[in-house]
Design a protein around this motif. Structure first.
Motif, short mmCIF file in Angstrom:
data_model
loop_
_atom_site.label_atom_id
_atom_site.label_comp_id
_atom_site.label_asym_id
_atom_site.label_seq_id
_atom_site.Cartn_x
_atom_site.Cartn_y
_atom_site.Cartn_z
N ILE A 157 46.67 26.05 62.52
CA ILE A 157 46.91 25.04 63.17
C ILE A 157 48.54 25.35 63.44
O ILE A 157 49.23 24.91 64.69
CB ILE A 157 46.76 23.60 62.81
N ILE A 158 49.30 25.48 62.31
CA ILE A 158 50.79 25.39 62.47
C ILE A 158 51.17 26.90 63.40
O ILE A 158 52.15 26.74 64.12
CB ILE A 158 51.36 25.67 60.93
N ILE A 159 50.60 28.07 63.32
CA ILE A 159 50.57 29.09 63.92
C ILE A 159 50.61 28.87 65.48
O ILE A 159 51.29 29.39 66.34
CB ILE A 159 49.90 30.21 63.64
N SER A 160 49.97 27.85 66.00
CA SER A 160 49.55 27.64 67.45
C SER A 160 50.90 27.15 68.06
O SER A 160 50.94 27.05 69.46
CB SER A 160 48.50 26.93 67.40
N SER A 161 51.81 26.57 67.06
CA SER A 161 53.06 25.72 67.58
C SER A 161 54.32 26.57 67.22
O SER A 161 55.28 26.35 68.29
CB SER A 161 53.06 24.61 67.15
N VAL A 162 54.17 27.41 66.15
CA VAL A 162 55.43 28.21 66.00
C VAL A 162 55.26 29.81 65.67
O VAL A 162 53.98 29.94 65.36
CB VAL A 162 56.21 27.56 64.61
N LYS A 163 56.24 30.40 65.62
CA LYS A 163 56.01 31.98 65.42
C LYS A 163 55.87 31.92 63.87
O LYS A 163 56.33 31.18 63.22
CB LYS A 163 56.90 32.74 65.82
N PRO A 164 55.17 33.15 63.24
CA PRO A 164 55.15 33.18 62.08
C PRO A 164 56.38 33.52 61.19
O PRO A 164 56.59 32.93 60.04
CB PRO A 164 54.30 34.60 61.88
#
Length: 438
Positions: free
Chosen positions: A210-217
């Motif tokens: 879910i987090i990766i959908s908003s920020v880059k790794p």
């Protein structure tokens, strides 16, 4: 950048608000000072059990000169060796001194249990001193003249600086260097492991998807590293402040309970009435030396260096820990990757107790304090002994460069690994992930 700050804020606040963080932060200084207080109290009080030594002296040279101590009591045996052996109880020993002890220099210590090394050492020291005096007397050497010749040379170490000659103490520097190496070694593992566990936990809970959908790794990894690093830095600063406050309060309480300084007349009375007043004066001189040495230590400089190398070392190693966490599904799978990462740190930690403190300006110490993977410990061992500013600056620059490089390498593995599930990673697989292009 805003997203990175949001991740840093989340990682920081989610940890500092935990009860475990508050408990550890406030209890560690109390436990540390309490431990040292307990050690000092136990060392001061007479806790040693009294051992009775029954002596059979066939030579007649030693029995009369043996002196009782706080832990040993010497008594002349009244029975034969066989009778005395059968009557020995707990903390009771039978010392048999042969008639030819001057030639053989051997004693027999019998007991129903194994004697401690301190009992054997005390008996050996007393008998050696008695035999030494006997042999010197037999050789016609005046014991009083010999005892009066007791040189006590004190070497004052002076460091030549731009401000002039300053007194230095190698023993204190060695102690500070070893303490700094222990603290750096432990904290890099503690806070680096927190980064790794955080990555594994988010990966297993599928929160990371879910987090990766908003920020880059890379943003996620950097935010997590910096956030947990700030938690560690906060804890360190609180420990320093709390420890300093507790030590100050303790010193004021102790000083308030101490009597006022003795007048010259009172000191003269004490010196004439106390048998070991020379030892008393020597202890006061030693205390003054310790206070003078501590006053000459630049603690702000040491603390600043410690924080710089702690932060630099943490950023470097936590990036690698994050990469390891992204490559596995549980902590049990991390062992194959942890050893190569921690070997440089472990090697320098081991070397700090021998080679580095013995030769802090040598070539091995120099290179260990320059290589980014070893400099957090290597340089902190050398700093108390005095390091040229150009070496300190170069080490910091290389450490920053090492952090940037390892973060770049770790981020390339991290961006692929956090989305991999159910597949055991190998070194070959990690290299493949590193080569993947977006």
């Amino acid at each position: 950048m805003k997203k990175i700050f949001l991740i840093i804020k989340r990682e920081y606040l989610s940890r500092v608000k935990k009860k475990s963080f508050l408990i550890v932060t406030f209890l560690v200084p109390l436990l540390f000072l309490g431990m040292w207080g307990g050690v000092i109290a136990l060392s001061i009080q007479d806790s040693a059990s009294l051992s009775t030594i029954y002596v059979i002296d066939d030579s007649g040279l030693i029995i009369n000169d043996l002196n009782n101590t706080e832990s040993l009591s010497f008594e002349k045996a009244t029975g034969s060796p066989t009778e005395e052996k059968s009557q020995l109880g707990e903390n009771q020993f039978l010392l048999i001194i042969p008639e030819d002890v001057l030639e053989s220099q051997k004693l027999a210590l019998l007991s129903s249990q194994k004697p401690s090394i301190f009992v054997q050492s005390e008996i050996s020291n007393q008998v050696n001193n008695i035999l030494r005096k006997t042999l010197l007397s037999n050789a016609g050497i005046d014991l009083k003249t010999l005892d009066s010749i007791q040189p006590n040379v004190k070497v004052t170490s002076l460091e030549i600086t731009e401000e002039g000659e300053q007194e230095s103490n190698a023993g204190v520097a060695m102690g500070i260097g070893m303490f700094a190496s222990i603290m750096i070694y432990l904290t890099l593992f503690i806070y680096g492991s927190q980064v790794m566990r955080g990555v594994i936990e988010e990966k297993n809970n599928r929160v990371v998807e879910i987090i990766i959908s908003s920020v880059k790794p890379f943003q996620l990894m950097l935010g997590k590293i910096v956030g947990i690093g700030l938690v560690g830095l906060t804890q360190f600063l609180l420990w320093i402040a709390l420890s300093g406050s507790l030590l100050t309060i303790g010193g004021l309480i102790i000083s308030s309970q101490m009597p006022d300084a003795f007048s010259a007349e009172e000191m003269s009375t004490i010196s004439s009435s106390v048998p070991n007043s020379a030892a008393f004066a020597q202890q006061n001189t030693l205390l003054d030396d310790v206070q003078g040495t501590l006053a000459g230590i630049d603690f702000p400089y040491l603390i600043t260096c410690f924080l710089i190398f702690f932060i630099g070392g943490y950023l470097l190693y936590s990036a690698l820990f994050a990469a390891v966490g992204s490559a596995v599904d549980s902590e049990t799978e991390t062992q194959q990757f942890m050893l190569p990462i921690t070997m440089p740190l472990l090697f320098t930690y081991i070397m700090s107790f021998g080679v580095l403190v013995r030769d802090p300006q040598g070539p091995l110490a120099f290179w260990l304090s320059m290589i980014p993977f070893t400099s957090p410990i290597g340089m902190m061992v050398r700093v108390p002994f005095g390091v040229p500013l150009w070496q300190l600056g170069l080490s910091i620059v290389l450490l920053i460069g090492g952090f940037i490089f390892t973060t770049w390498v770790a981020s390339r593995i991290y961006r692929v690994g956090i989305l991999m599930y159910g597949k055991k990673a190998s070194y070959k697989e990690l290299i493949k992930w590193f080569k993947y292009r977006k």
